[in-house]
Design an enzyme around this catalytic site. Sequence first.
Site, mmCIF file in Angstrom:
data_model
loop_
_atom_site.group_PDB
_atom_site.id
_atom_site.type_symbol
_atom_site.label_atom_id
_atom_site.label_comp_id
_atom_site.label_asym_id
_atom_site.label_seq_id
_atom_site.Cartn_x
_atom_site.Cartn_y
_atom_site.Cartn_z
ATOM 1 N N LYS A 7 -21.759 -14.177 -4.600
ATOM 2 C CA LYS A 7 -20.673 -14.843 -3.888
ATOM 3 C C LYS A 7 -21.105 -15.193 -2.462
ATOM 4 C CE LYS A 7 -17.794 -11.706 -1.771
ATOM 5 N NZ LYS A 7 -16.652 -10.839 -1.509
ATOM 6 N N LYS A 61 -20.446 -13.426 4.376
ATOM 7 C CA LYS A 61 -21.102 -13.368 5.683
ATOM 8 C C LYS A 61 -22.231 -12.342 5.735
ATOM 9 C CE LYS A 61 -16.986 -10.902 7.232
ATOM 10 N NZ LYS A 61 -15.916 -11.490 6.408
ATOM 11 N N LYS A 118 -19.581 -1.798 -0.537
ATOM 12 C CA LYS A 118 -19.855 -1.681 0.899
ATOM 13 C C LYS A 118 -20.373 -0.292 1.252
ATOM 14 C CE LYS A 118 -16.698 -5.193 2.697
ATOM 15 N NZ LYS A 118 -15.466 -5.438 3.462
#
Length: 330
Positions: A195, A198, A112
């Site tokens: 994967k 969102k 991230k």
Amino acid sequence: GPRVLSGIQPTADSFHLGNYLGALRSWVRMQADHDAFYCVVDLHAITVAQDPALLRERTRVSAAQLLALGIDPDASTLFVQSHVPEHAQLSWVLECLAGFGEAGRMTQFKDKSARQDADHISVGLFTYPVLQAADILLYQANQVPVGEDQRQHLELTRNLAQRFNSRYGDTFTVPSAHIPKEAAKIQDLQDPSAKMSKSQPSGVVDLLEDPKRSAKKIRSAVTDNEREIRYDPEQKAGVSNLLAIHSALTGRTIDELVAEFDGSGYGDLKKAVGEAFVEFAVPFQEKVHGYLADPAELDKVLARGAEHAREVATETLRVTYERVGFLPPL
Ligand code: TYM
């Protein structure tokens, strides 16, 4: 029965198929024979910027989805993380026990934070997994039902529990991850090497989107250039993902499905998966809208959950503070 705790972030308009098959299905199953605590983790949500009104709305919609999936507030303790201040309090103690390098090795943080420059990443995003450890240890959970992507955070939680116990005396139960075998990692429909998440909206199936749209997404899932339907996540990621989704939605084994689709085309498999999803989604969405039609009742359910959660949480925090050496207030 043994204790279970898990959490989910209220950071999207809807949960997606990966959340459901990888984790929430286990939540529902485990409440029958466990003392289960399930929370909507709004403290985790603000590790990245959230619109306040939207966060509040999504917290309610999250709770409504959990109820619609079958979380029974009489069988489990369902609550909102920020309603139980002990999560943040225990997190601080654990932050002072966790190594800076140890936290820096968390791959979710590395992924991230790699996408942004350092001044746009919050310190909260860095300490996120320690707060997660606090969620779990506060309830002395034995089992934590999650998807594969949470394995490393669970390992950190175990390490922190063991470290605390050996430094200050036995205090925390050392929890185990409960990760399903085949649905542990639902892949993106457009990019089956990644994967479902969102942050990659094109190949994601949202539980609250128009089911016709979902069926269409499933019908256009990326597969491969062969014709054979078999389960081989390495060589045939797209087809194997469809088989895993079908199996998880219908409760039939992968072997049964492979036998049934022997000689069929990919189109037939996709059509069947789409239909299985629609069959799940239509009544699910009706239930969600039912719960959302009465937000006062929903808030009452969450208040009851928080009250029960606090009974456990305050006791763990009290013992923790005592072990650490904080002078108890008179
Ligand atoms: P979150 O909100 O990102 O995801 C919720 C759950 O969904 C699982 N999941 C998946 N499973 C299979 N395939 C996928 N593609 C997929 N995508 C998501 C996640 O593994 C997760 O179980 N850090 C947690 C939230 C949390 C938590 C906790 C979990 C906070 N405190 C304490 C357990 C215990 C998270 O990322 O959730």
